[in-house]
Design a protein around this motif. Sequence first.
Motif, short mmCIF file in Angstrom:
data_model
loop_
_atom_site.label_atom_id
_atom_site.label_comp_id
_atom_site.label_asym_id
_atom_site.label_seq_id
_atom_site.Cartn_x
_atom_site.Cartn_y
_atom_site.Cartn_z
N ASP A 193 42.35 32.72 49.84
CA ASP A 193 43.68 31.58 49.39
C ASP A 193 42.17 30.81 49.73
O ASP A 193 42.75 29.74 48.59
CB ASP A 193 44.76 31.75 50.86
CG ASP A 193 45.29 32.58 50.84
OD1 ASP A 193 46.33 32.94 49.85
OD2 ASP A 193 45.77 33.27 51.83
N ARG B 36 50.71 32.07 43.38
CA ARG B 36 50.04 31.04 44.87
C ARG B 36 49.27 30.30 44.58
O ARG B 36 48.47 30.13 43.18
CB ARG B 36 49.49 31.98 45.88
CG ARG B 36 48.18 33.25 44.92
CD ARG B 36 48.10 34.57 46.19
NE ARG B 36 46.86 34.81 45.76
CZ ARG B 36 45.38 34.68 46.68
NH1 ARG B 36 45.72 34.01 47.32
NH2 ARG B 36 44.69 35.45 46.45
N PRO C 169 46.17 31.64 56.28
CA PRO C 169 44.85 31.45 55.37
C PRO C 169 44.16 32.73 55.35
O PRO C 169 43.20 32.81 56.66
CB PRO C 169 45.17 29.96 54.10
CG PRO C 169 44.95 29.42 56.08
CD PRO C 169 46.17 30.29 56.95
N VAL D 254 51.77 28.69 53.27
CA VAL D 254 50.22 29.59 54.17
C VAL D 254 50.12 29.77 55.82
O VAL D 254 50.07 29.09 55.87
CB VAL D 254 49.11 29.19 52.89
CG1 VAL D 254 48.42 30.79 53.56
CG2 VAL D 254 49.57 29.00 51.23
N TYR E 212 44.86 28.78 45.49
CA TYR E 212 44.60 28.41 45.43
C TYR E 212 43.38 27.56 46.53
O TYR E 212 43.72 26.51 45.68
CB TYR E 212 42.95 29.26 44.58
CG TYR E 212 43.70 30.46 44.80
CD1 TYR E 212 42.95 31.78 45.00
CD2 TYR E 212 44.34 30.97 43.44
CE1 TYR E 212 43.12 32.98 44.71
CE2 TYR E 212 44.25 32.36 43.08
CZ TYR E 212 44.24 33.46 43.98
OH TYR E 212 44.04 35.00 43.47
N ASN F 272 54.98 28.35 45.89
CA ASN F 272 53.84 28.90 44.69
C ASN F 272 53.85 27.84 43.77
O ASN F 272 53.38 27.93 42.75
CB ASN F 272 54.18 30.32 44.73
CG ASN F 272 55.30 30.24 44.04
OD1 ASN F 272 55.67 28.89 43.20
ND2 ASN F 272 55.90 31.83 43.80
N ALA G 222 46.67 24.44 53.82
CA ALA G 222 47.55 25.35 53.70
C ALA G 222 48.54 25.35 54.61
O ALA G 222 49.43 25.57 53.78
CB ALA G 222 46.79 26.89 53.34
#
Length: 296
Positions: free
Chosen positions: A237, A133, A170, A167, A135, A2, A162
Amino acid sequence: MNSFEQVIEQARRAGPARFVVAQAADGTILEALARASAAGFCAPVLVGRRDEIEATANHHSVDTKGWQFLEASPADVGVEAVRCVGGGGGDVLVKGFMQTADLMHAVLSKSNGMATGRMLSHVGVFKFEGSDRFYFVTDAAICIAPTYSQKIDIVQNAVDLAHKLGVAQPIVAILCAIETVNADMPATVDAASLSKMAERGAIRGARVEGPLALDNAVSVEAARHKGITSELAGRADILVAPNIEAANILYKALIFFAKAEEAGIVMGAKAPFVLASRSDTAQNKLYSMALAALAR
């Protein structure tokens, strides 16, 4: 992960990636390469006129000792850099001091070894102060007016990146001006089709919702206020814009107004590549290089 510091640390643990820089006589790129090398995840391969590269390096106090040079004329620098990566001589392609269109032409050439048949697209990764997190925003740099089939590749490219950042599943929001399907707004029709096709496996490793306006893509409260019942709304996300203008405006607004930390790479080719703007700082380019090292 993150934070970009964690991205850099994971890139270091993965071991040095060979960064092949097309037209490496670029001061901020060389500074970023020096920082990436010091961080332990970069082995630079500098393509271009060695005398010009070394003069630029000296001007910016960058020590290129131990770095690899690949001599190439200005006319051939893009082709030679792409051929090096496509032939296995490098892991990541980096645009130096040259026109994006010239490098893209070399990348898309079937004879140079980087084309895969998938649509290339740029994926931006953003970290906001106070957020826990990342984006993702796409596509702000490559595809001007993507067709429906191109949007499938654009979404998959962002999903693949991602995954590289941990992730696992996502949530993808297909952005439009409204959150309902309107036949007079083709982007809403594409968004609904992408959402349905994702349910049927056309997009792997993600959940997709659309059409969604930006507010109900990132705010659960806004989605509820609009009466949207989807469990995905407000939790995106990945933000997929309908065209390059919308994506580019969103991208730059996040940098200049929201003051977000940012990195971005191009996905969809045989290897990732860094297509940083000449106005990007060495810090942003460092983040983008670490991102590319993880995406290789």
